[in-house]
Design an enzyme around this catalytic site. Structure first.
Site, PDB file in Angstrom:
ATOM      1  N   ASP A   7       0.868  -1.157   0.000  1.00  0.00           N
ATOM      2  CA  ASP A   7       0.000   0.000   0.000  1.00  0.00           C
ATOM      3  C   ASP A   7       0.912   1.216   0.000  1.00  0.00           C
ATOM      4  O   ASP A   7       2.085   1.114   0.328  1.00  0.00           O
ATOM      5  CB  ASP A   7      -0.831  -0.077   1.285  1.00  0.00           C
ATOM      6  CG  ASP A   7      -1.730   1.118   1.425  1.00  0.00           C
ATOM      7  OD1 ASP A   7      -2.274   1.557   0.411  1.00  0.00           O
ATOM      8  OD2 ASP A   7      -1.875   1.592   2.563  1.00  0.00           O
TER       9      ASP A   7
ATOM     10  N   GLY B 266      -4.891   3.841  -3.770  1.00  0.00           N
ATOM     11  CA  GLY B 266      -6.108   4.485  -4.225  1.00  0.00           C
ATOM     12  C   GLY B 266      -5.825   5.900  -4.719  1.00  0.00           C
ATOM     13  O   GLY B 266      -6.690   6.569  -5.272  1.00  0.00           O
TER      14      GLY B 266
ATOM     15  N   ASN C 284      -8.580  -0.690   4.194  1.00  0.00           N
ATOM     16  CA  ASN C 284      -8.739  -0.986   2.777  1.00  0.00           C
ATOM     17  C   ASN C 284      -7.713  -1.988   2.275  1.00  0.00           C
ATOM     18  O   ASN C 284      -7.793  -2.445   1.158  1.00  0.00           O
ATOM     19  CB  ASN C 284      -8.670   0.309   1.953  1.00  0.00           C
ATOM     20  CG  ASN C 284      -7.352   1.006   2.144  1.00  0.00           C
ATOM     21  OD1 ASN C 284      -6.631   0.742   3.111  1.00  0.00           O
ATOM     22  ND2 ASN C 284      -7.001   1.883   1.231  1.00  0.00           N
ATOM     23  N   ASP C 285      -6.740  -2.327   3.108  1.00  0.00           N
ATOM     24  CA  ASP C 285      -5.744  -3.304   2.694  1.00  0.00           C
ATOM     25  C   ASP C 285      -6.064  -4.700   3.205  1.00  0.00           C
ATOM     26  O   ASP C 285      -5.388  -5.654   2.881  1.00  0.00           O
ATOM     27  CB  ASP C 285      -4.362  -2.904   3.218  1.00  0.00           C
ATOM     28  CG  ASP C 285      -3.981  -1.523   2.759  1.00  0.00           C
ATOM     29  OD1 ASP C 285      -4.165  -1.245   1.577  1.00  0.00           O
ATOM     30  OD2 ASP C 285      -3.520  -0.727   3.596  1.00  0.00           O
TER      31      ASP C 285
END
Lengths: 1149, 366
Positions: free
Chosen positions: A414, A689, A831-832
């Site tokens: 990320d 993102g 989100n990971d």
């Protein structure tokens, strides 16, 4: 709980389709609604008991045994044990029963203890008191007796006992603050809202009079989704319907803060709460080593079965002659004779299986488990990976994957919070092309007015000034930041005035905090939200109040958020901030070009940019907006979709105000780590993102892309110009041409240097690539393959604009590609999580975005830079250790069992064991277990520092190289060779000649005969010594522990044997080992042959090692050699005095 | 011992971790936990292995030669008296054999020793194709009965089946091993050149392990008269006489502690084996050899049938040395291994010089 849910399922299915309900109706306070509205369907809900334990006192033994024997290995050993019990087998059942019993008991005790702790925890939770309102009075109840529909009162700092719908709070505005730290790790306070029509019912008596029903969906695990509707029956017949969303739902496990008390109604209880539904265990990940181990096991199982089959067949061929089957001196019993020949053959087969079953030892599983469990402590203990700042070290959530850390080929990382600090700071804002840099302004004090502002362009006019202030106000208003009230209200005010606001703003998004803090430095201070009014202190220290009407929350699809406010002068504003790509298309006026240029410039610098826009609304427009939003919010079905549509309609026709740039600094040593990973042969992918330019800038900064990296773009921008098909083919052609030339170059030793490729792909293109092609006829057919082909040839890939699920998709795609590479995902945010769960190894970073990633990961670390040591050192060590462990275990058991197999040819295939029972049992348990366990914990073939300094060493173990089939076959053949040496060495000594002792040590001076047990003991002695010394040869790192364990094991064997043969053991019905070992040791030839055979067994391995090292050394071996030479040289130079030489040497190094 | 050492280590680790954990989560900086224990780090290279190979070669070859010479100095004589051949003296006995015959069949086998046998000479009988190591056979015994246990005497272990009882009496000693006790009687005569037969004195004690005779095997106590002790038992079915009649002349060699019996009870490892039968002690005067060269006659009381399973019976005479009996294998093996090591040493030396340097040179720029 199980029963009731099953019953529910049954009733659902039995009564047919129409009674299937995907929503539930809850009667608040168990009051029936007024007649005529709807038929009262009594629904059964589970009680509020939480059951996390697996067993009860009564079912522990059967259930635990069942669970344990579901493991295929345990089951296999159980079968062997049962066979030994049932039929007449060569070895006593204790030989396999004892180890199995030991393993099962230890596991059962461990699991039982864990379950007992869970029981205690469950009881503590289930019995803790809850306040329930019954008949207008507050009643204490045990938590487990709570029912759906009960009205619960929760006080400050209490945890919610189940999922509740907030009805009223002690605050007048019907809000309450909640922290969900124990749920998702976010410690910030979140605001929850009571239903507007019930917030007045805020005493126990009042709440009791409330007459309402709630319709809501059936429980589902998503923490952030909830759809429901409340029908309130007031005096009128027609109920008032209000929508319920996740902002009304208080989750079990969260804690009430800053609110005196609340009243709420239970809607999901017990195992149906969202927290309980999220308990579900993660799917078990299995390492590559474990897979090879299982493959080996199957090979050995085949060997075992074929050995038994061969022997059975040979036995019956040999026994065809009745004088061999039953010579006069060795008659069978009557019952044996009468048995059918097939039964006899089958029994014989089983007996052979039992005789040879040690080739797959129970102890291997135990040793591997222990190695993994104990070995994982080295990560926990590692001083280098301890973070002083957080006061925390790494976490190991599973020890099953230790060795997988040494096998990683793809690293998916990320960006925000992982590569970067996630420590945001507002670097600049740009209003209509004028740039303000708060850093220049604020060095401790706020300078009044615009004078301190660093303006790049000429100072704005009056109009500009107005726009500028609007921009600042927009940023002050358009956010979801909360002000944490730690002291009295006055205290906070003072705090903000003194510019110490840093500790007071809390938000789930660090960008917002950075923006609001930045605004503070630019003169506009956000004070608080009070009674739906946002209060701002402007540059002139005047309080401005805006009524907050609507918040259109941020989501990752829209990538923007908006607020609608009404100023004190009665004007309606809609402020919106979001990613440039989602704002620019919606802008109708404003200096778009200047802002766009600035945004792009900032993005290239690696800054996170946001655009700010606004529009004014008339009252009518506002009413319309409200209507749109409310209808969407009221919808029970597809509410999200409808909301998104509503947002889409509302958020348009903006006037662009400007843009902000927030800097997120790279983490310490991130670039160094990435470079090391590259050198170690890993491909690093950044999945983010963020927008492409920002992400690319970070990639350059972190040296993922170099200056000479040729960037291939696979983005929407390009696919708009050309078809996806053409772009893909273009790229693959470029890459493949390169690849072709590279293979030619490798011969000249220039590999890798010539050209690096980096690929940039965005989310939209990726989904286009991954979309299954509709027409199978197209020649390009599978874009996936081409895409993978391109990716394979790129050293670095950047995927930007990724949705969380896409991250997991990418990982899945790579995992499934034809080489099946080992993947590692590292991230810090919620989100990971999907990607962390998907990858072979998931690593969480304990960062600012909560602990969700760390909790779902296999390992958690505090900083990205620790990944380097984790993989290059720990992973490397774990891998070589476990590889040796697995191979060695198979080797030593081949050595152990193969002589028994050979012996069958000389004892008429009668399953006569070669070794005594005690030796059979203890060989794996005590004689040879500890050296390998300690080896597999302590071994370091290369020093830690060299491993860290030279990442290329990681390539030496890539692709499971130490557990490939050739290596496995080598070890197996080595084992067979050794076994043949042991057996035939002893055989010739016994067969050819009188192998005797001259009995010098004995009182009588005679020559004595040795029997079959001496033969076995001789073989076994050579076996134990050879196998242990083989490990000694493989050991590169001799600490005192290794010395102790290796020599200790041998000594233990000798002492045990002396003891075992030294006494007539009263509890045994045979005394076959009596004095056998001593007699053997008193014989000169026995000593001579033991020494000879040990040397012969070890010789081939030594020669192979030396030859390989001299002729085809691996990098690892070269480094070991260099190191040894250097030490040697250093010693020499020290002797020769010259200090200068020594210095030179070290600098060379 | 191992277990305790392991625990000690664990406790150590826990002990040092305990107080540290109380203060902060920071791990202690011990060498063990940081994997920095001081260690000796040897590597196997041609350079380090070479001396070892030469050493092994230099040590093993002389040992091997010594062993071979010693082994060759040992005199061994072996004669097969099974009587398979029509013309062999024992042919008749081997043909007419039946368990029931009461009259013993005897045959005499003449042989010649070419060389004198010095010092103590050991006399063995050898059997071939006799599976004393068959599982059913090996376990068919009752060690506690043989150790003089009274209850086992009357109620032997189940393992002895089908040689456990006969005529409703328990068999002592029970089991297949005891039942098939070798019962040929071998006697040795020296044929003096003047034609007279001189009996060679064969010593029948001192042939079993001391511990076996004195500890592991014991007659049931209670009475010195063994026939009373074994009253309630039956003799093994194939025996001609009861266990207490094995050597009536010597009470220390009778019953379970008969040495022939003890030797037989130690089951052989392989189907071809030899067992010590008698010892011919060296003459007192030390001048004449124990067995001078010349003609001898082996008188066999042929009781033991082996033809049914294609077995062979042999008689072996052998002298011994410090390293035991005749054993050329060990000497040859030592010489071979020594030479192989030496040869490998030379090969490695060449490789070391050729490649070792090249690798080093290639490394340095790295």
């Amino acid at each position: 709980m199980d029963l009731s849910s099953i019953r529910k399922l049954i009733t659902r299915y039995c009564t047919g389709e129409e009674s299937w309900v995907d929503s539930r109706t809850v009667y608040i306070g168990h009051k029936e609604p007024p007649p005529g509205t709807e038929a009262y369907i009594p629904q059964r809900f589970p009680d509020n008991r939480i059951v996390s334990s697996k067993y009860t006192f009564w079912n522990f033994i059967p259930k635990n045994l069942f669970e344990q024997f579901r493991r295929i290995a345990n089951f296999y050993f159980l079968i062997i044990f049962l066979v030994q019990l049932i039929i007449d087998t060569p070895t006593s059942p204790t030989t396999s029963g004892l180890p199995l019993f030991f393993v099962i008991t230890v596991t059962a005790i461990k699991q039982g203890y864990e379950d007992w702790i869970r029981h205690k925890a469950d009881n503590a939770i289930n019995q803790c008191p809850v306040h329930v309102i019954q008949h207008g009075k507050v009643v204490r109840k045990q938590s487990q007796k709570l029912r759906v529909g009960d009205i619960v009162q929760v006080k400050e700092n209490e945890t919610f006992p189940c999922d509740l719908i907030l009805l009223s709070t002690s605050r007048e505005d019907g809000t309450c603050f909640v922290t969900t730290a124990s749920l998702d790790g976010e410690s910030s306070h979140k605001t929850y809202y009571a239903v507007q029509d019930t917030k007045a019912f805020n005493t126990a008596e009042e709440v009791d009079t409330l007459h309402a029903t709630i319709e809501c969906e059936q429980p589902q695990p998503d923490l952030y989704k909830f759809v429901g509707r409340i029908n309130i029956y007031l005096d009128r017949d027609e109920p008032i319907a209000r929508p319920l969303g996740s902002e009304n739902l208080l989750l079990r496990g969260a804690t009430l803060k800053n609110t005196e008390y609340i009243h709420a109604v239970a809607i999901y209880t017990g195992m149906e709460t969202k927290m309980a539904l999220n308990y579900q265990s993660k799917s078990q990940k299995r390492s590559a080593v474990e897979k090879s181990m299982n493959a080996y096991l199957i090979v050995y199982l085949c060997i075992l079965i074929s050995k038994a089959l061969i022997n059975t067949v040979l036995k019956y061929a040999w026994q065809a002659n009745p004088n061999r089957d039953e010579p006069w001196y060795n008659q069978k019993t009557e019952t044996e004779r009468q048995r059918h020949v097939l039964i006899r053959a089958f029994t014989d087969f089983l007996a052979f299986m039992v005789l040879f079953n040690y080739i797959i030892p129970v102890s291997m599983y135990v040793t591997v488990e222990m190695q993994k469990f104990l070995g994982s402590y080295f990560i926990l203990w590692d001083d280098d990976m301890f973070d002083e700042e957080l006061g925390e070290g790494p976490l190991v959530n599973t020890s099953d994957l230790n060795e997988e850390l040494g096998q990683v080929e793809y690293v998916f990382t990320d960006k925000t919070g992982t590569l970067t600090e996630n420590n945001m700071e507002l670097r600049e804002c740009c209003v209509d092309g004028h740039v303000y840099v708060p850093h220049a302004v604020c060095n401790g004090q706020i300078l009044p007015g615009a004078a301190g502002m660093d303006m790049i362009d000429s100072s704005p006019g009056v109009d500009g000034k107005e726009r500028e202030e609007l921009f600042f106000r927009a940023l002050c208003l358009c956010h979801t930041v909360q002000v944490k009230e730690e002291e009295t209200v006055d205290g906070i005010k003072r705090g903000i005035h003194q510019g110490k606001s840093t500790s007071f703003y809390i938000s789930s998004s660090p960008d917002e905090v950075a923006l609001v803090e930045g605004m503070n430095r630019l003169g506009f201070t956000y004070l608080r939200l009070k009674d739906s009014h946002m209060e701002i202190l402007n540059r002139e220290d005047e309080m401005e109040r805006f009524e907050l009407l609507e918040v259109l929350n941020f989501d990752s699809v829209r990538r923007r958020m908006s607020v609608i406010v009404r100023s004190s002068s009665g004007e309606y504003y809609l402020f919106c901030k979001g990613a440039d790509s989602s704002i620019f298309p919606r802008v109708v006026s404003g200096k778009v070009e200047q802002v766009r240029a600035r945004v792009e410039h900032n993005a290239v610098e690696g800054l996170r940019t946001l655009c700010v826009a606004y529009k004014k609304l008339t009252h009518e427009e506002y009413e319309e907006t409200c209507r749109l939003l409310n209808s969407a919010k009221l919808a029970l079905h597809e509410r999200d979709k409808k909301l998104a549509e509503a947002y889409d309609v509302i958020e348009k026709d903006f006037i662009l105000l400007g843009a902000t740039a927030v800097e997120d600094r790279l983490q310490d040593k991130a670039a160094d780590t990435i470079e090391s990973l590259h050198k170690a042969g890993m491909k690093v992918w950044v999945l983010t993102g963020d927008k492409m330019e920002t992400a690319a800038a970070t990639c350059y900064a972190s040296r993922l892309f170099h200056r000479n990296t040729q960037i291939l773009e696979l983005t929407t921008k390009r696919t708009e110009e050309q078809s996806l098909h053409d772009v893909l083919f273009d790229l693959s052609r470029t890459v493949l041409r390169q690849h072709g030339s590279m293979t030619r170059d490798t011969f000249s030793g220039l590999s890798g240097d010539c050209q690096d490729y980096g690929l940039i792909i965005d989310g939209a293109t990726l989904s286009a690539v991954l979309k299954p092609t509709q027409e199978g006829t197209s020649n390009g057919g599978n874009y996936k393959e081409i895409f993978l082909e391109i990716c394979r040839n790129c050293s670095a890939v950047l995927c930007c604009r990724m949705a969380p699920l896409q991250k997991a998709q990418i990982v899945k795609l790579i995992k499934a590609s034809k080489e099946h590479p080992i993947t590692l995902a590292i991230g810090d945010g919620a989100n990971d999580v999907s990607m962390i769960l998907e990858a072979h190894v998931g690593i969480g970073i304990m960062g600012k975005e909560g602990r969700q990633a760390a909790r779902n990961s296999d390992y958690a670390i505090t900083k990205f830079k620790h990944l380097k040591k984790m993989l290059l050192v720990h992973g490397h060590y774990y891998y070589i250790r476990i590889a040796e462990l697995v191979q060695y275990f198979f080797y030593k058991n081949v050595c152990f069992i193969f002589p028994q197999f050979l012996y069958q040819f000389f004892c008429g295939f009668s399953q006569q064991p070669l070794y005594d029972t005690a030796y059979l049992t203890l060989y794996n348990i005590s004689f040879t277990s500890l050296p390998i366990l300690l080896y597999s914990l302590m071994e370091q073939h290369i020093n830690i520092d060299i491993l860290k300094r030279d990442p290329t060493l990681y390539r030496d173990i890539a692709k499971n190289s130490l557990l490939r089939w050739p290596t496995f076959i080598y070890w197996t053949f080595l084992g067979i060779f050794d076994a043949v040496v042991f057996f035939f060495g002893a055989f010739f000594l016994f067969d050819n000649t009188t192998f005797t002792s001259n009995g010098q040590l004995m009182a009588t001076n005679t020559q004595m005969m040795f029997g079959n047990w001496t033969f076995g003991t001789l073989v076994f002695t050579i076996l134990v010594f050879t196998v242990t010394l083989k490990l000694a040869l493989d050991t590169h790192y001799w600490t005192w522990i290794n010395h102790f364990v290796i020599w200790g094991s041998l000594l233990f064997y000798v002492i045990f044997s002396l003891l075992w043969g030294g006494i007539i053991w009263p509890f045994l019905n045979y005394q076959r080992m009596y004095y056998v070992f001593m007699q053997m040791l008193s014989s000169g030839p026995a000593w001579l042959s033991i020494i000879l055979l040990i040397i012969v067994s070890l010789l081939p391995d030594v020669v192979k090692k030396v030859l390989c090292r001299a002729l085809w050394p691996t990098t690892t071996e070269r480094i070991q050699r260099m190191r040894a030479d250097r030490i040697f040289e250093r010693v020499e130079t020290n002797i020769h005095d010259s200090l200068l030489d020594g210095v030179q040497n070290t600098t060379e190094a | 011992m191992m277990a305790s050492s392991y625990n000690a280590k664990d406790e150590d680790a826990v002990g040092s971790g305990g107080p540290g954990a109380v203060k902060s989560k920071k791990p202690d900086n011990t060498a063990f936990k940081q994997q920095r224990l001081p260690a000796w780090q040897p590597i196997l290279t041609a350079g380090t292995v070479l001396p070892a190979f030469f050493m092994i070669g230099l040590i093993f070859i002389p040992i091997g030669i010594g062993l071979l010479v010693t082994s060759n100095n040992i005199k061994e004589f072996e004669i097969d008296y099974t009587g398979v051949d029509m013309f062999s003296p024992c042919f008749n006995c081997s043909q007419n054999y039946s368990w029931n015959s009461t009259s013993a069949c005897t045959c005499s086998v003449p042989f010649t020793l070419d060389q004198p046998f010095e010092s103590n000479v050991f006399m063995y009988y050898g059997l071939s194709n006799f599976y004393q190591n068959h599982r059913r056979y090996v376990k068919s015994r009752d060690d506690s009965q043989l150790n003089g246990d009274k209850s086992s005497l009357l109620n032997p272990s189940k393992e002895c089946e089908p040689y456990r009882t006969s005529d409703k009496k328990s068999i002592a000693p029970c089991g297949a091993i005891a039942n098939s006790l070798f019962n040929d009687t071998l006697e040795l005569f020296y044929i003096h050149p003047n034609g007279s037969r001189i009996t060679i004195h064969l010593v029948k004690t001192g042939i079993a392990w001391w511990t076996d005779k004195h500890v592991k095997f014991r007659n049931p106590g209670g009475n010195n008269n063994l026939s009373i002790v074994f009253q309630e038992t039956s003799k093994p079915v194939n025996w001609h006489k009861a266990v207490y009649e094995l050597d009536p002349s010597d009470p220390e060699n009778n019953g379970f502690i008969n040495e022939d019996f003890i030797v037989w009870m130690r089951t052989a490892a392989l189907p071809t084996f030899r067992k010590l039968y008698r010892i011919i002690q060296k003459k007192k005067d030390n001048m004449t050899p124990t067995l001078p060269p010349g003609n001898y006659s082996l008188e066999v009381t042929y009781n033991y049938p082996v033809r049914s399973f294609d077995g062979r019976k042999r008689m072996i005479l052998s002298t011994i040395s410090w390293m035991g009996g005749k054993n050329p294998f060990l000497g040859i093996a030592y010489i071979t291994v020594g030479s192989v090591c030496f040869f490998l040493g030379v090969v490695l030396l060449i490789i070391h010089h050729k490649y070792g340097n090249r690798n080093n040179n290639a490394d340095i720029p790295n």
